[in-house]
Design a protein around this motif. Structure first.
Motif, mmCIF file in Angstrom:
data_model
loop_
_atom_site.group_PDB
_atom_site.id
_atom_site.type_symbol
_atom_site.label_atom_id
_atom_site.label_comp_id
_atom_site.label_asym_id
_atom_site.label_seq_id
_atom_site.Cartn_x
_atom_site.Cartn_y
_atom_site.Cartn_z
ATOM 1 N N ALA A 93 0.850 -1.190 0.000
ATOM 2 C CA ALA A 93 0.000 0.000 0.000
ATOM 3 C C ALA A 93 0.886 1.240 0.000
ATOM 4 C CB ALA A 93 -0.906 -0.002 1.215
ATOM 5 N N GLY A 94 0.557 2.195 -0.863
ATOM 6 C CA GLY A 94 1.315 3.442 -0.932
ATOM 7 C C GLY A 94 2.483 3.429 -1.901
ATOM 8 N N ALA A 95 2.703 2.334 -2.587
ATOM 9 C CA ALA A 95 3.850 2.234 -3.497
ATOM 10 C C ALA A 95 3.708 3.171 -4.693
ATOM 11 C CB ALA A 95 4.009 0.801 -3.993
ATOM 12 N N THR A 96 4.843 3.624 -5.191
ATOM 13 C CA THR A 96 4.892 4.510 -6.350
ATOM 14 C C THR A 96 5.782 3.912 -7.431
ATOM 15 O OG1 THR A 96 6.809 5.699 -5.489
ATOM 16 C CG2 THR A 96 4.639 6.553 -4.890
ATOM 17 N N VAL A 97 5.692 4.508 -8.598
ATOM 18 C CA VAL A 97 6.630 4.173 -9.674
ATOM 19 C C VAL A 97 7.930 4.938 -9.449
ATOM 20 C CG1 VAL A 97 7.075 4.385 -12.154
ATOM 21 C CG2 VAL A 97 4.828 3.637 -11.343
ATOM 22 N N GLY A 133 -1.277 5.745 -9.395
ATOM 23 C CA GLY A 133 -2.210 6.576 -8.644
ATOM 24 C C GLY A 133 -1.528 7.437 -7.592
ATOM 25 N N ASN A 134 -0.575 6.860 -6.887
ATOM 26 C CA ASN A 134 0.144 7.633 -5.868
ATOM 27 C C ASN A 134 1.085 8.658 -6.507
ATOM 28 O OD1 ASN A 134 -0.957 6.301 -3.546
ATOM 29 N ND2 ASN A 134 0.325 4.544 -4.041
ATOM 30 N N ASP A 135 1.571 8.354 -7.690
ATOM 31 C CA ASP A 135 2.473 9.285 -8.385
ATOM 32 C C ASP A 135 1.766 10.555 -8.827
ATOM 33 O OD1 ASP A 135 5.208 7.601 -9.112
ATOM 34 O OD2 ASP A 135 3.447 6.312 -9.015
ATOM 35 N N VAL A 136 0.443 10.463 -9.013
ATOM 36 C CA VAL A 136 -0.300 11.648 -9.468
ATOM 37 C C VAL A 136 -1.048 12.318 -8.313
ATOM 38 C CG1 VAL A 136 -0.528 10.658 -11.774
ATOM 39 C CG2 VAL A 136 -2.410 10.379 -10.135
ATOM 40 N N ASN A 137 -0.716 11.924 -7.081
ATOM 41 C CA ASN A 137 -1.312 12.535 -5.879
ATOM 42 C C ASN A 137 -2.821 12.291 -5.776
ATOM 43 O OD1 ASN A 137 1.216 13.626 -5.110
ATOM 44 N ND2 ASN A 137 0.893 15.379 -6.467
ATOM 45 N N ALA A 167 0.770 12.290 -14.666
ATOM 46 C CA ALA A 167 0.665 10.949 -15.263
ATOM 47 C C ALA A 167 1.543 10.829 -16.492
ATOM 48 C CB ALA A 167 -0.795 10.651 -15.621
ATOM 49 N N ASN A 168 1.636 11.907 -17.244
ATOM 50 C CA ASN A 168 2.454 11.871 -18.457
ATOM 51 C C ASN A 168 3.937 11.681 -18.159
ATOM 52 O OD1 ASN A 168 0.484 12.210 -20.574
ATOM 53 N ND2 ASN A 168 0.176 14.296 -19.846
ATOM 54 N N SER A 169 4.345 11.946 -16.916
ATOM 55 C CA SER A 169 5.758 11.784 -16.558
ATOM 56 C C SER A 169 6.045 10.479 -15.813
ATOM 57 C CB SER A 169 6.221 12.974 -15.710
ATOM 58 O OG SER A 169 5.530 13.003 -14.472
ATOM 59 N N VAL A 170 5.012 9.669 -15.559
ATOM 60 C CA VAL A 170 5.224 8.392 -14.871
ATOM 61 C C VAL A 170 6.030 7.455 -15.770
ATOM 62 C CG1 VAL A 170 4.086 6.345 -13.911
ATOM 63 C CG2 VAL A 170 3.117 8.611 -13.500
#
Length: 299
Positions: A93-97, A133-137, A167-170
């Motif tokens: 839970a809470g993981a990011t790219v 999802g976490n990457d885009v706040n 999202a475009n920068s993920v």
């Protein structure tokens, strides 16, 4: 007496086998079916977060409270298929790219740990994950939209647009490349996110926005989810991975619908995540339909 067709086929097969035995001939050998080795990575939507709210557990793959999971979910159901053998579940839970947050392993770090443990390797046939999802706040956008009472939800629109820009920068391609570096023979399935809020146009809607935000803001937020999924889908496919769209399975079961599959209550940390029904009736059938695990089985 007339036998049903299936019994006639069975009787004929038994007679043929008996003839082979009596004649000393060898019966044909049938190769055993080998289940596809499967590894799961990802964020809260891959970790079953909310399926047994308020229960959460430390992921045994790490033994650290920095990586928490919920209860039984689509991954557990997928593992029950005869065609699938789960060799490792590393979702947190809470993981990011991108950058590690509060010690929570990123998707790339999860893959590296799975490889170190021997769970992710050249024999892995399938990897699934949710991420982005976490990457885009995600949480900040919900808060902004919930606070927006303007007729056109202009504040929500601004927050959602900022999320789409992020999202475009993920780095989906880099993440897929990292996974493929450890498991060169695996199909990689990047799962999308469901729309969270019921809208006024749905026949099952009790309250558009579910009482969390205005109907206008809910429509903007759901559109933002569609845009995030579209960006992730394009990036995933461009990197040679599969994208699994789960949103259609949740239609009519969003927050505010007459049969919601989402947590929304006193256990705030689980809010806006699927219930057990959301994982079993939303994510799981979407995975089976899109991935078709039986076709990955080897003889």
């Amino acid at each position: 007496m007339q036998f049903p067709a299936v019994l006639r086929r069975s009787a004929a097969a038994s007679a043929a086998a008996a003839a082979l035995i009596l004649s000393g001939a060898s019966a044909p050998a049938f190769a055993a079916q080998v289940p596809v080795n499967y590894v799961n990575l990802g964020d809260s939507y891959s970790s079953g977060w909310g399926s047994l709210a308020p229960t959460a557990t430390v992921n045994p793959a790490y033994g650290s409270p920095a990586c928490l999971q919920g209860g039984p979910d689509d991954v557990a159901l997928f593992d029950q298929l005869q065609s699938v053998a789960l060799t490792g579940d590393y979702a947190c839970a809470g993981a990011t790219v991108g950058t590690t947050t509060s010690g929570i392993p990123t998707i790339a770090e999860q893959a590296a740990k799975a490889s170190f443990d021997g769970a992710l390797n050249s024999s892995t046939g399938l990897v699934t994950l949710t991420a982005g999802g976490n990457d885009v706040n995600f949480g900040q956008i919900i808060a902004a939209c919930a606070a927006d009472t303007s007729p056109d939800a202009t504040g929500c629109q601004t927050a959602a647009a900022a999320g789409v820009a992020l999202a475009n920068s993920v780095d989906v391609a880099g993440t897929v490349g990292t996974i493929r570096g450890f498991a060169g023979n695996a199909r990689i399935a990047w799962l999308g996110y469901p729309r969270l809020f019921a809208t006024s146009g749905e026949s099952t809607t009790v309250t558009a926005g579910g009482g969390v935000m205005s109907a206008a803001a809910a429509a903007v937020f759901d559109k933002g989810t569609d845009q995030l999924n579209a960006v992730l889908a394009g990036k995933a496919r461009g990197a040679g991975a599969q994208f699994v769209d789960v949103a259609p399975k949740f239609t009519g079961h969003e927050i505010g619908s007459s049969a919601s599959w989402f947590n929304l209550g006193p256990y705030a940390q689980f809010n806006f995540h699927p219930t057990a029904d959301g994982y079993s009736q939303g994510y799981y059938p979407a995975m089976v339909s899109a991935i078709k695990p039986a076709q990955l089985v080897k003889s």
